[in-house]
Write a protein that holds these residues in place. Sequence first.
Motif, mmCIF file in Angstrom:
data_model
loop_
_atom_site.group_PDB
_atom_site.id
_atom_site.type_symbol
_atom_site.label_atom_id
_atom_site.label_comp_id
_atom_site.label_asym_id
_atom_site.label_seq_id
_atom_site.Cartn_x
_atom_site.Cartn_y
_atom_site.Cartn_z
ATOM 1 N N GLY A 40 -18.539 85.100 37.021
ATOM 2 C CA GLY A 40 -18.314 84.853 35.934
ATOM 3 C C GLY A 40 -17.565 86.425 35.634
ATOM 4 N N HIS A 41 -19.246 86.551 34.076
ATOM 5 C CA HIS A 41 -18.490 88.314 33.258
ATOM 6 C C HIS A 41 -19.931 89.483 34.230
ATOM 7 C CE1 HIS A 41 -15.307 87.340 31.312
ATOM 8 N NE2 HIS A 41 -15.792 85.865 31.078
ATOM 9 N N ASN A 42 -20.790 88.699 34.627
ATOM 10 C CA ASN A 42 -21.864 89.555 35.703
ATOM 11 C C ASN A 42 -20.729 91.142 36.408
ATOM 12 O OD1 ASN A 42 -23.334 88.365 34.707
ATOM 13 N ND2 ASN A 42 -23.224 87.421 36.353
ATOM 14 N N ILE A 43 -20.068 90.798 37.321
ATOM 15 C CA ILE A 43 -19.101 91.453 37.572
ATOM 16 C C ILE A 43 -17.592 91.656 37.068
ATOM 17 C CG2 ILE A 43 -17.559 92.747 39.969
ATOM 18 C CD1 ILE A 43 -19.800 91.432 41.640
ATOM 19 N N GLY A 61 -4.360 92.231 24.203
ATOM 20 C CA GLY A 61 -4.477 91.177 24.993
ATOM 21 C C GLY A 61 -5.008 90.440 26.022
ATOM 22 N N LEU A 62 -4.807 89.605 26.637
ATOM 23 C CA LEU A 62 -5.843 88.697 27.454
ATOM 24 C C LEU A 62 -6.304 89.754 28.928
ATOM 25 C CD1 LEU A 62 -6.701 86.423 28.198
ATOM 26 C CD2 LEU A 62 -4.423 85.895 29.393
ATOM 27 N N ALA A 63 -5.207 91.029 28.785
ATOM 28 C CA ALA A 63 -5.746 91.901 30.020
ATOM 29 C C ALA A 63 -6.310 92.838 29.872
ATOM 30 C CB ALA A 63 -4.418 92.332 30.719
ATOM 31 N N TRP A 64 -6.480 93.369 28.464
ATOM 32 C CA TRP A 64 -7.640 94.169 27.731
ATOM 33 C C TRP A 64 -8.808 93.324 27.854
ATOM 34 C CZ3 TRP A 64 -9.597 93.073 23.136
ATOM 35 C CH2 TRP A 64 -10.496 93.404 22.281
ATOM 36 N N HIS A 71 -12.205 87.331 26.049
ATOM 37 C CA HIS A 71 -11.041 86.618 27.095
ATOM 38 C C HIS A 71 -11.393 85.470 27.915
ATOM 39 C CE1 HIS A 71 -10.294 86.305 31.274
ATOM 40 N NE2 HIS A 71 -9.112 87.437 31.093
ATOM 41 N N ARG A 72 -12.736 84.873 26.788
ATOM 42 C CA ARG A 72 -12.727 83.844 27.350
ATOM 43 C C ARG A 72 -11.804 82.831 26.188
ATOM 44 N NH1 ARG A 72 -18.337 82.518 28.458
ATOM 45 N NH2 ARG A 72 -18.196 83.591 29.719
ATOM 46 N N ARG A 73 -11.449 83.815 25.299
ATOM 47 C CA ARG A 73 -10.876 82.222 23.861
ATOM 48 C C ARG A 73 -9.167 83.141 24.321
ATOM 49 N NH1 ARG A 73 -9.793 85.112 19.465
ATOM 50 N NH2 ARG A 73 -11.470 87.488 19.755
ATOM 51 N N GLN A 74 -9.165 84.028 24.195
ATOM 52 C CA GLN A 74 -7.501 84.762 24.745
ATOM 53 C C GLN A 74 -7.063 83.856 25.956
ATOM 54 O OE1 GLN A 74 -6.454 88.166 24.236
ATOM 55 N NE2 GLN A 74 -7.619 88.967 22.628
ATOM 56 N N ARG A 75 -7.831 83.321 26.644
ATOM 57 C CA ARG A 75 -7.540 82.814 28.166
ATOM 58 C C ARG A 75 -7.179 81.013 28.423
ATOM 59 N NH1 ARG A 75 -5.879 84.484 33.415
ATOM 60 N NH2 ARG A 75 -5.874 82.674 34.335
ATOM 61 N N LYS A 76 -8.359 80.671 26.866
ATOM 62 C CA LYS A 76 -7.962 79.326 26.619
ATOM 63 C C LYS A 76 -6.177 79.187 25.436
ATOM 64 C CE LYS A 76 -11.113 76.203 25.688
ATOM 65 N NZ LYS A 76 -10.006 74.582 24.187
#
Length: 592
Positions: A94-97, A114-117, A123-128
């Motif tokens: 997940g986001h632990n690492i 954006g997504l890569a940032w 990130h979860r929201r943008q990826r969706k």
Amino acid sequence: MESFPQSIFAVPLILIVYTIYRQWTRISVADVPGPEPESFLLGCLPEMLQSQVAQADFKWQARFGHVVRVKGILGSDRLLISDPKAIQYIYNSGHNIRKQGFRSELTRVITGPGLAWANNEIHRRQRKVNSAAFGTNEARSYVPIFVAYASVKGKLITTPSSHHRHWDQLSTQWKELLAIDMSAVVNTPRWFSRFFLDVIGEVAFDYQFSATDDEDDPFAIALSSVAPGLTIPSKLAIFILALVEFLPPKMIHLFMEYAPVKALQNSRRVTRIAVGVAKDLVDEKAEALIAGKGKRDIMSLLVKANASANLRMNLSETEMLAQMQTIMQAGHETTANTLSWTMFELTQHPDVQSKLRAEIRVAESAMHARGATEFTYVDFEAMPYTVAVMKETLRFHPVAYSSVREAARDEVLPLSTPIVTKSGKTITELPIPKDMILVISNAGYNRLDAQVFNPERWLNGTVQTTTSVGVYGNLMTFGSGHRACIGWRIAVYEYQAFLVELRKVTLVAQFMGSTATVAAPDGEEVTVTLLPDTHMAPDAYYEVIGSVVNPTTIKMYQCIDMGTNLDMKLVDDTIKLMHDQRFYAKMFSPGD
Ligand code: HEM
């Protein structure tokens, strides 16, 4: 004002003291074997960052194993990881690492927010929202565009005005080539880069960069100039950037926004240009959507997905604009470089090239037999050898050869291969402290079980798949987990379209001594005998001038490297003109 210069010295000093303090007060990885640092100041970073791509990774992997302790600046540690289980854990934590804060901020300069940032919830929201445009069906729907662009024949001449421009370009190119002793070097990666910029502009935004036709397009130039500015740093740059890695996030952000570093300044400039272009496009797509005329390009799909997302989940205007830069940056040089590496490997392995051509020829005949003129994704998926060549190139030459992560808390990494520590203990899992920098060696992982280029491995079942890691071929080339390359399906079809189409019309030969056998576009083979000291560049079209020895052999007197962007129709017309009765006698004397 007088205190200003003092603060300039105070900030690095505090950082240096803090960096050393951190080293002494947390879980230590000092017992993990690794190379001796070049110096306390720079550690092993110069060897890691200044040598040929991934050479240090391969060297250290062979000597120390799949988890290597690498010294950073001022005695700090980072881990270089190619162990499958450790990689699997890192990408599924997940986001632990997470993506390293420093890299995220660097990405922000290049692509905007954006997504890569993004990290965590953002990130979860943008990826969706993004995922609506990157599924299998969407990728397949772009195949006709890839095929049309990749088909070199007849692509370049579209309008009468561009016809004249190309005529001029072509004849100028011929004259120049002839003037410099019948040889020329063609910068294939550059041509591919421009091709892929055009094609990604089309599928992503329904926008024509015309980078292939127009060398002066400011956006195309700006985009192409970002990546080179960020490679091979000097020792000073290595030190400063590694020091910045330890700054608190807000200060890293300020550094990226304002530091007078040339590469960063350049990226900021590109961002400004890109945002301007993107804004117009997004507005256009939104209007088209409202008018019920939405298209199927990635940006239109994003605008549509965003409009139907719940308000808390959708993208802001700034985020939407940043997706454009993200897609442009992530999606054009990556595929272009992969294709260039394929061309390189094909020149090194003529047997692979022949098999590839043979498979494409059979597929082409089948296509013509059913009355079609262009390949579809179904044809592409039914080309096992071509796919094997692609996977092997992606394995051998991952363009993102490493990815950097950092632990958001103390963690324990499981290992596929136990580590024998410097103190002689054998461990099967490795405790790491919060903030530990993890450099995932995508190149090192990909070559774990095979150091030679051999596409057959994908057909004879010798590929190791014990630990499930990557999204394509179980490779790390497209990354892994929740932030694996979102465009990998698009990339694979795009790559295949170009590979298949270029093989039809390009002569690629490896010369053994003074002869080469090249497959002609019609599928027949011709042996060309070279004059002594003749050099052939791969990937380019050649005009071969010679005398016919027998029905399958030409003794070559001269060859002219024509580059990779030839319009074959124009060439045919020119040849017909040269052989016209009125001109032939003036151009060729009998016996030539
Ligand atoms: C051969 C071609 C390509 C390669 C090798 C490649 C490789 C990668 C890798 C390794 C990552 C993950 C980086 C990380 O772990 O931090 C990534 C992310 C990404 N790629 Fe690709 N890529 C390719 C083509 C494309 C294309 C064609 C697109 C878009 C059309 C694209 C869009 C993206 C985006 C948006 C991300 C960020 C994903 C996220 O953070 O959630 N890539 N790519």
